[in-house]
Design an enzyme around this catalytic site. Structure first.
Site, PDB file in Angstrom:
ATOM      1  N   ARG A  14     -18.326 -29.564  -0.383  1.00 36.01           N
ATOM      2  CA  ARG A  14     -19.696 -29.285  -0.806  1.00 36.01           C
ATOM      3  C   ARG A  14     -20.371 -28.176   0.011  1.00 36.01           C
ATOM      4  O   ARG A  14     -21.417 -27.666  -0.369  1.00 36.01           O
ATOM      5  CB  ARG A  14     -20.531 -30.575  -0.738  1.00 36.01           C
ATOM      6  N   GLN A  69      -4.430 -34.090  10.303  1.00 37.42           N
ATOM      7  CA  GLN A  69      -4.211 -34.903   9.101  1.00 37.42           C
ATOM      8  C   GLN A  69      -3.970 -33.882   7.987  1.00 37.42           C
ATOM      9  O   GLN A  69      -4.896 -33.271   7.481  1.00 37.42           O
ATOM     10  CB  GLN A  69      -5.456 -35.759   8.806  1.00 37.42           C
ATOM     11  N   GLY A 136     -22.434 -45.318   1.796  1.00 38.85           N
ATOM     12  CA  GLY A 136     -21.870 -46.594   1.370  1.00 38.85           C
ATOM     13  C   GLY A 136     -22.879 -47.712   1.623  1.00 38.85           C
ATOM     14  O   GLY A 136     -23.646 -47.678   2.591  1.00 38.85           O
ATOM     15  N   TYR A 361     -34.873   6.355  25.576  1.00 39.90           N
ATOM     16  CA  TYR A 361     -33.553   5.719  25.585  1.00 39.90           C
ATOM     17  C   TYR A 361     -32.943   5.881  26.969  1.00 39.90           C
ATOM     18  O   TYR A 361     -32.730   7.002  27.434  1.00 39.90           O
ATOM     19  CB  TYR A 361     -32.614   6.331  24.535  1.00 39.90           C
ATOM     20  N   ALA A 375     -42.855   9.631  28.308  1.00 38.75           N
ATOM     21  CA  ALA A 375     -42.634   9.330  26.892  1.00 38.75           C
ATOM     22  C   ALA A 375     -41.572  10.252  26.322  1.00 38.75           C
ATOM     23  O   ALA A 375     -41.523  11.435  26.641  1.00 38.75           O
ATOM     24  CB  ALA A 375     -43.937   9.514  26.129  1.00 38.75           C
TER      25      ALA A 375
END
Ligand code: UD1
Ligand code: MG
Length: 443
Positions: A14, A69, A136, A361, A375
């Site tokens: 699902r 399994q 269940g 940067y 700047a």
């Protein structure tokens, strides 16, 4: 010594996913991680996970024993596969839990560890839940538990029962080994149901003890992505609540995204749309967000991070970051530094009191104490082939719009004029300008 089997081999159909269901994450950790952590914290000392082939390939990350399994023939079959691998240890008890239930708190497992002490042969967690539900149903006769019926095998009357089987059990090992040998697959799903052991025990005159869990949210199994999202919300709410109780102000827990194993100091305030992840450690009295992401980062005290992204970095104290800054790749910011709008810092060390307030940067750079980065400053760190270093000394003044063409070194107290393109090293105290930058006449 308590052992546990964690069932995690189901196909998880699902989820509609190429990935194993229990590897899907909530709050930055796979759901299986939470189940294992809660079992261990609850006092279980040996765990075996029943897995499928796909999960087996990734199980090492969880530090748990596993058994494959190969065909998913049902929860009863999965337990049998685990028991065959474990080898008998009787007398003894075994807890069985599901790998798709990440919200189970350790206390619930701890309660199961002791649940057989009074002489029961089996205990199972039951929970009241609003209907309809895919869990269940617990069928009782004269008040005592008689059997579990799966939804697809249930009559309308049984579907009206609101006491559910949570899917968490404690078994006397010897009795469990006998019972799984007797399971049959004559049911709607043609599976070997572990839940059929309940009727088997009852019919054999053994004692089955229900342990009612107070809150069904704790035992929500995740079967699809809607349930995954609901579990994430619940887990996140718990994480936020824990930090708030520890002294952190979270303005809106619904819009704050945390993970386990974070450290956040008291009197820190977190504004909305902030994500903190991957073992980050935050000091006291910080202000984080809004709209920020902090990942794998250590942050000192009294740090402000506004509208910014900070990843894989180390931040000192009394630092201010943002709005709109991006720190990454081992950025290291010393105390009292300031990183302002649209500044990116990558793999760079900014020493105490460095300021880069606007549009810059800084990559592969070391910037000395007290230096001001104007700047528009760019470290041109990439020459097309490799990354090169920029070293800037103390108390340097880097003029607006300077390009530092690496590798390059700027000495202490130097200055670059606005628009400089610095292609050669600048000695301490020198003032340069132009393209390419040349020394200015001495004043
Ligand atoms: C199961 C219980 C149901 C209970 C519910 C709680 C059975 C038959 N039913 O139903 O009573 O209310 O859990 O969540 O046990 N798994 C395997 N191998 C298999 C089949 C399943 O390892 O062959 C694992 C799954 O990965 C999962 C767990 O067992 O972690 C439960 O299986 P799932 O198919 O989700 O059972 P439910 O239908 O939820
Ligand atoms: Mg399930």
């Amino acid at each position: 010594m308590t052992r546990a089997i964690v069932l995690a081999a189901g196909k998880g159909t699902r989820m509609k996913s190429a990935r194993s269901k229990v590897l899907h994450e909530i709050c930055g950790r796979p759901m299986l991680w939470y189940v294992l952590r809660a079992l261990r914290a609850g006092g279980v000392d040996e765990i075996i996970a029943v897995v499928n082939d796909e999960l087996q390939a990734q199980i090492d990350a969880f530090g748990v024993a596993s058994v494959v399994q190969s065909e998913q023939l049902g929860t009863g079959h999965a337990v049998k596969v685990a028991l065959d691998q474990l080898g008998a240890r009787v007398p003894g008890q075994i807890i069985v839990a599901c790998g798709d239930m990440p919200l189970v708190p350790p206390e619930l497992f701890a309660g199961m560890v002791g649940s057989l002490a009074g002489g029961a042969d089996m205990a199972l967690v039951t929970v009241r839940m609003p209907l309809p539900s895919n869990f269940g149903r617990v069928v009782r006769r004269d008040g005592t538990i008689d059997r579990i019926v799966e939804v697809r095998d249930a009559t309308p009357a049984e579907l009206a029962i609101d006491e559910m089987n949570a899917g968490i059990y404690a078994f006397d090992e010897a009795a469990l080994r006998e019972a799984v040998g007797r399971l049959r697959d004559d049911n709607a799903q043609r599976e070997y149901y572990l839940t059929d052991t309940v009727a088997d025990f009852v019919n054999a005159g053994k004692t089955v003890k229900p342990v009612l869990a107070p809150d069904y949210l704790n035992v929500l199994g995740i079967n699809d992505r809607v349930e995954l999202a609901r579990a994430r919300r619940e887990m996140n709410a718990r994480l936020c609540a824990q930090h708030m109780r520890d002294g952190v102000t979270i303005i809106d827990p619904d819009a704050t995204y945390l993970e386990p194993e974070l450290r956040i100091g008291c009197d820190t305030v977190i504004y909305p749309n902030t994500t903190i992840s991957r073992l980050s450690e935050i000091g006291e009295e910080c202000v984080l967000g809004p709209n920020s992401r902090i990942s794998n980062t250590r942050v000192g005290t009294r740090v402000t991070v506004r509208e910014s992204v900070v990843v894989d970095s180390t931040i000192g104290s009394d630092v201010s970051i943002g709005p709109y800054a991006h720190l990454r790749g081992q950025a290291v910011l010393g105390d009292e530094t300031h990183i302002g709008n649209f500044v990116e810092v990558k793999k760079s060390i900014l020493e105490k009191r460095v300021k880069a307030s606007h549009l810059a940067y800084l990559g592969d750079a070391t910037i000395g104490e007290g230096t001001n980065v104007g700047a528009g400053t760019i470290t041109c760190n990439f020459d097309g082939e490799q990354k090169n270093a920029t070293i800037v000394g103390r108390d340097v003044s880097i003029g607006s719009n300077t390009s530092l063409v690496a590798p390059v070194t700027i000495g202490d107290g130097a200055l670059t004029g606005a628009g400089s393109v610095v292609t050669k090293d600048v000695p301490a105290g020198e003032r340069v300008a132009g393209n390419p930058a040349r020394p200015l006449p001495k004043k």
